[in-house]
Design a protein around this motif. Structure first.
Motif, PDB file in Angstrom:
ATOM      1  N   ARG A 150       0.841  -1.198   0.000  1.00  9.74           N
ATOM      2  CA  ARG A 150       0.000   0.000   0.000  1.00  9.74           C
ATOM      3  C   ARG A 150       0.877   1.250   0.000  1.00  9.74           C
ATOM      4  O   ARG A 150       0.637   2.201  -0.733  1.00  9.74           O
ATOM      5  CB  ARG A 150      -0.897   0.003   1.242  1.00  9.74           C
ATOM      6  N   HIS A 202     -12.118   3.007   6.936  1.00  7.88           N
ATOM      7  CA  HIS A 202     -11.576   2.258   5.808  1.00  7.88           C
ATOM      8  C   HIS A 202     -12.015   2.863   4.491  1.00  7.88           C
ATOM      9  O   HIS A 202     -13.172   3.227   4.301  1.00  7.88           O
ATOM     10  CB  HIS A 202     -11.870   0.763   5.879  1.00  7.88           C
ATOM     11  N   THR A 203     -11.043   2.988   3.614  1.00  9.46           N
ATOM     12  CA  THR A 203     -11.280   3.505   2.275  1.00  9.46           C
ATOM     13  C   THR A 203     -11.515   2.317   1.346  1.00  9.46           C
ATOM     14  O   THR A 203     -11.305   1.174   1.738  1.00  9.46           O
ATOM     15  CB  THR A 203     -10.052   4.284   1.790  1.00  9.46           C
ATOM     16  N   PRO A 204     -11.939   2.582   0.109  1.00  5.77           N
ATOM     17  CA  PRO A 204     -12.120   1.452  -0.824  1.00  5.77           C
ATOM     18  C   PRO A 204     -10.824   0.655  -0.989  1.00  5.77           C
ATOM     19  O   PRO A 204     -10.855  -0.571  -1.107  1.00  5.77           O
ATOM     20  CB  PRO A 204     -12.522   2.138  -2.131  1.00  5.77           C
ATOM     21  N   PHE A 205      -9.666   1.358  -0.958  1.00  2.00           N
ATOM     22  CA  PHE A 205      -8.398   0.633  -1.088  1.00  2.00           C
ATOM     23  C   PHE A 205      -8.171  -0.275   0.115  1.00  2.00           C
ATOM     24  O   PHE A 205      -7.681  -1.392  -0.001  1.00  2.00           O
ATOM     25  CB  PHE A 205      -7.232   1.615  -1.220  1.00  2.00           C
ATOM     26  N   ASP A 206      -8.562   0.257   1.292  1.00  2.00           N
ATOM     27  CA  ASP A 206      -8.434  -0.559   2.500  1.00  2.00           C
ATOM     28  C   ASP A 206      -9.284  -1.817   2.383  1.00  2.00           C
ATOM     29  O   ASP A 206      -8.855  -2.924   2.708  1.00  2.00           O
ATOM     30  CB  ASP A 206      -8.900   0.238   3.728  1.00  2.00           C
ATOM     31  N   ARG A 207     -10.505  -1.635   1.890  1.00  2.00           N
ATOM     32  CA  ARG A 207     -11.421  -2.779   1.849  1.00  2.00           C
ATOM     33  C   ARG A 207     -10.896  -3.863   0.927  1.00  2.00           C
ATOM     34  O   ARG A 207     -11.009  -5.055   1.221  1.00  2.00           O
ATOM     35  CB  ARG A 207     -12.820  -2.324   1.397  1.00  2.00           C
ATOM     36  N   ARG A 208     -10.286  -3.434  -0.165  1.00  2.00           N
ATOM     37  CA  ARG A 208      -9.773  -4.426  -1.108  1.00  2.00           C
ATOM     38  C   ARG A 208      -8.637  -5.230  -0.488  1.00  2.00           C
ATOM     39  O   ARG A 208      -8.382  -6.359  -0.870  1.00  2.00           O
ATOM     40  CB  ARG A 208      -9.280  -3.709  -2.372  1.00  2.00           C
ATOM     41  N   ASN A 209      -7.937  -4.601   0.476  1.00  2.00           N
ATOM     42  CA  ASN A 209      -6.802  -5.284   1.078  1.00  2.00           C
ATOM     43  C   ASN A 209      -7.074  -5.787   2.481  1.00  2.00           C
ATOM     44  O   ASN A 209      -6.153  -6.229   3.154  1.00  2.00           O
ATOM     45  CB  ASN A 209      -5.596  -4.320   1.147  1.00  2.00           C
ATOM     46  N   ASP A 210      -8.336  -5.690   2.892  1.00  2.00           N
ATOM     47  CA  ASP A 210      -8.700  -6.183   4.210  1.00  2.00           C
ATOM     48  C   ASP A 210      -7.915  -5.439   5.300  1.00  2.00           C
ATOM     49  O   ASP A 210      -7.315  -6.033   6.180  1.00  2.00           O
ATOM     50  CB  ASP A 210      -8.444  -7.694   4.306  1.00  2.00           C
ATOM     51  N   THR A 242      -8.314  -6.186   9.321  1.00  2.00           N
ATOM     52  CA  THR A 242      -9.651  -5.818   9.807  1.00  2.00           C
ATOM     53  C   THR A 242      -9.978  -6.457  11.141  1.00  2.00           C
ATOM     54  O   THR A 242     -10.464  -5.800  12.058  1.00  2.00           O
ATOM     55  CB  THR A 242     -10.710  -6.223   8.766  1.00  2.00           C
ATOM     56  N   TRP A 246     -18.133   5.215   0.441  1.00  2.00           N
ATOM     57  CA  TRP A 246     -16.832   4.663   0.059  1.00  2.00           C
ATOM     58  C   TRP A 246     -15.825   4.818   1.183  1.00  2.00           C
ATOM     59  O   TRP A 246     -15.171   3.883   1.563  1.00  2.00           O
ATOM     60  CB  TRP A 246     -16.313   5.355  -1.211  1.00  2.00           C
TER      61      TRP A 246
END
Lengths: 498, 174
Positions: free
Chosen positions: A369, A450-458, A483, B105
């Motif tokens: 990241r 959490h941002t969308p990037f965070d969510r994609r990377n757990d 998470t 988001w």
């Protein structure tokens, strides 16, 4: 002397006190300091007498205002509160309970010391402005006031407690010089001066250019075998080194001026620091109002095995004056070894064992990241860079990419958090490392983001908010946590807060 | 998302003499989506008007077309965002504090213990007043989350929350 004697009859102090007769001059100087550079430029470069008159009128009205304000200022020490009456057009009467006054700051520059006076600021935990600013009162009056404030019972009794006669920290000249070498204080000043020389000297007489040409001639005459571009390169490098040396010298000078005879002392109730060569700065705060500690170590400092320790104290976070926050108690140990830092930290936050903190790493993919983040920024620079540098951009881009990779891996390897049920800590950094630790009961709120990037990377970011926090390079916001870990940690912290 | 996964309930059982308070679910005002959507439409009209006037003044009709296009994009975005925001909003008033989760988001969950709330504010803008909506603002001594605001609550619920949160006191951790 260990025990302070009972205060001289409070009756003598419970009458209205006034500011020093010369206060108006100090108030004027304080107001004008902000406008000093523009006024100087105006007078030097302004054309015509009109500007000089305008400047004089401005200064005159400021002086008038300061004089009237200082003459009307009254304060009185009551039994449990401080009464302050001030104001020209809107008269304000403030009752400040002693218990509410947490931070006491004294500032004395050369002029103050000549007159034997001091500027005293009393701050509480909140509010936009200090509760009371006394500009200026005599040193004796300030000490009397501070004694009264210190002797107020605020939970634990104070008079019987022996005030430690030996300060906790005393910096010597060698420490100060080392600190100056490690920091770059005053680099902005040198940069500004350089920019100024560029502006006002026509190009050929520019001192930097002259030095550069001098070196060039020196190198080429030294050996005719040198190619022109090596001469240029060497001259450039030599110039850069000289500049660095100048920055370090100025930094050492400014450090000595700022931290001369730095002392940290404390007792059961309060911590206080004294420092300064030209301006004597005394800041004190209640120990239980210290929100968090910050430890820092730059790359150069690591080579010299030194760190610094500072603290954040609860106070107004929305400072109306620019230097209000910096006047508060901040530096606990401007330079010291790791073990010295740990000792002082343990004294300031009893129960904290810095060395025994169990550091847990962040998410395994945190480095990816970080790397992606910095690469995005470098991409923005690449595009115009290719336009200017052409093919030279390829090695430059490769170097930047390698640097970004190294930074990401180094950062992620060091970044970690620690939670032992009482203290929450976070550390991060690659070349410049920082640690921050706070006792959990200083936490104000817990948030998970959490941002969308965070969510994609757990991953999630966990933040613990404390009072009076400024960025200071690191906050108690732990990014890139897995998470599940973030959630359980948030639950545990939330439970400890209530 | 399963709400039980997000429980920030205290690990310790509440004291025996204090009756356990049922966690109160926060609901946004049922009309909130509509208010936001139509608010966006209403705000779009003057924007389009100004754009048209500028285009007419400069004699370049394509400016008006551009402005209309951009404004429409924004309105469509807000139209969908409002629904998504309301659908994803979670809030709970617990015995130990207030917990809110918001965002579409960029999602943020914040927990504020009761003892850390310095004071509260209930605010109603003119449009909100017409529909009986209010914003609840919680103030802590913190720095980055000094003010935690929840918009779009029913006025009655905002007031009830404010009263409830002010009732408890404790060490404020400063």
């Amino acid at each position: 002397m260990t025990v302070s004697e009972p205060l001289a009859p409070v009756a003598t102090l419970s009458t209205d006190q006034r500011l020093h007769p010369w206060s108006w001059m100090f108030a004027m100087v304080a107001q004008l300091r902000a406008m000093l550079l523009p006024i100087v430029l105006l007078v030097v470069f302004g054309r015509g007498d009109r500007w000089v008159w305008l400047g004089l009128i401005g200064a005159g009205s400021v002086a008038m205002y300061s004089w009237i304000y200082s003459r009307n200022f009254r304060y009185r020490i009551g039994a449990s509160e401080l009464l302050v009456r001030a104001g020209i057009f809107s008269k304000v009467e403030r009752h400040i309970p002693f218990a509410r006054i947490q931070n006491i700051v004294q500032k004395r520059h050369l002029l103050h010391r000549i007159f034997g006076v001091t500027e005293l600021r009393l701050e509480s935990a909140g509010g936009a402005k200090p509760e009371a600013v006394m500009n200026v009162i005599t040193v004796e009056a300030a000490d009397a006031l501070e004694r009264v404030l210190r002797d107020q019972p605020t939970g634990a009794q104070t008079v019987a407690d022996a005030v430690t006669t030996r300060p906790w920290v005393e910096l010597r000249m060698a420490d100060l010089l080392r600190l100056g070498l490690l920091s770059n204080r005053g680099w902005a000043l040198i940069g500004a001066l350089l920019a100024l020389t560029w502006q006002f000297e026509d190009n050929q007489r520019n001192p930097m250019r002259q030095l550069y040409q001098l070196f060039e001639q020196g190198f080429s005459s030294w050996s005719h075998a040198f190619l022109t571009w090596t001469t240029k390169l060497f001259s450039f490098v030599l110039l850069a080194l000289l500049l660095l040396l100048l920055i370090k010298l100025v930094s050492m000078l400014m450090t000595v001026i700022q931290f001369y005879q730095f002392q940290l002392s404390g007792d059961q109730q309060r911590l206080a620091t004294h420092s300064g060569l030209l301006t004597r700065h005394t800041a004190s705060a209640r120990r239980d109002k210290i929100q968090r500690l910050i430890v820092g170590e730059s790359g150069l400092a690591r080579i010299m095995s030194r760190r610094w320790l500072s603290c954040e104290v609860a106070g107004s976070s929305h400072a109306s004056e620019p230097d209000q926050k910096t006047m508060r108690l901040r530096w606990l140990l401007p330079i010291g070894t790791a073990s010295e830092v740990e000792t002082i930290a343990a004294r300031v936050l009893p129960g904290l064992n810095f060395a025994a903190l169990h550091w847990q790493p962040l998410h395994a993919n945190a480095w990816r990241r970080v790397a992606k983040g910095s690469l995005v920024w470098w991409l923005f620079l690449l595009i115009p860079g290719t336009y200017f540098f052409g093919l030279w951009m390829i090695p430059l881009a490769a170097t930047l990419a390698a640097a970004a990779y190294l930074h990401a891996r180094g950062w992620a390897a060091f970044a970690a958090y620690a939670w032992d049920g009482e203290f929450i800590a976070f550390r991060a950094g690659w070349l410049h490392r920082r640690w921050t630790v706070a006792r959990i009961d200083k936490g104000q709120s817990i948030s998970l983001t959490h941002t969308p990037f965070d969510r994609r990377n757990d991953m999630q970011t966990l933040q613990i908010d404390t009072a009076g926090a400024s960025s200071n390079g690191i906050s108690l916001a732990i990014p890139y946590l897995p998470t599940a870990t973030a959630r359980s940690l948030a639950d545990a912290l939330g439970a400890s807060l209530t | 998302m399963n709400e039980s996964d997000h429980s920030l309930a205290p690990a310790i059982a509440p004291a025996a003499h204090a009756p356990p308070l049922q966690a109160q679910i926060l609901l946004l005002h049922p009309q909130l989506t509509r208010v936001w959507r139509w608010g966006a439409v209403l705000a779009a009209l003057p924007a389009i008007g100004i754009g048209s006037v500028v285009a007419a003044a400069l004699g370049k009709p394509w400016i008006a077309a551009l402005v209309i296009f951009v404004v429409m994009l924004v309105v469509v975005f807000i139209w969908n965002y409002a629904r998504a925001y309301v659908a994803r909003f979670r809030g709970r008033l617990q015995q130990d504090g207030l917990w809110v989760e918001r965002g579409v988001w960029w999602r943020n969950e914040t927990f504020v213990p009761r003892s850390r709330i310095q004071h509260t504010e209930v605010e109603q803008g003119p449009l909100a007043r017409r529909y009986g909506m209010a914003s609840l603002k919680l103030f802590t001594a913190g720095a980055s989350h000094a003010e935690i605001g929840i918009d779009g609550l029913a006025h009655a619920q905002a007031l009830a929350l404010r009263d409830d949160l002010l009732g408890r006191t404790g060490h404020d951790g400063v």
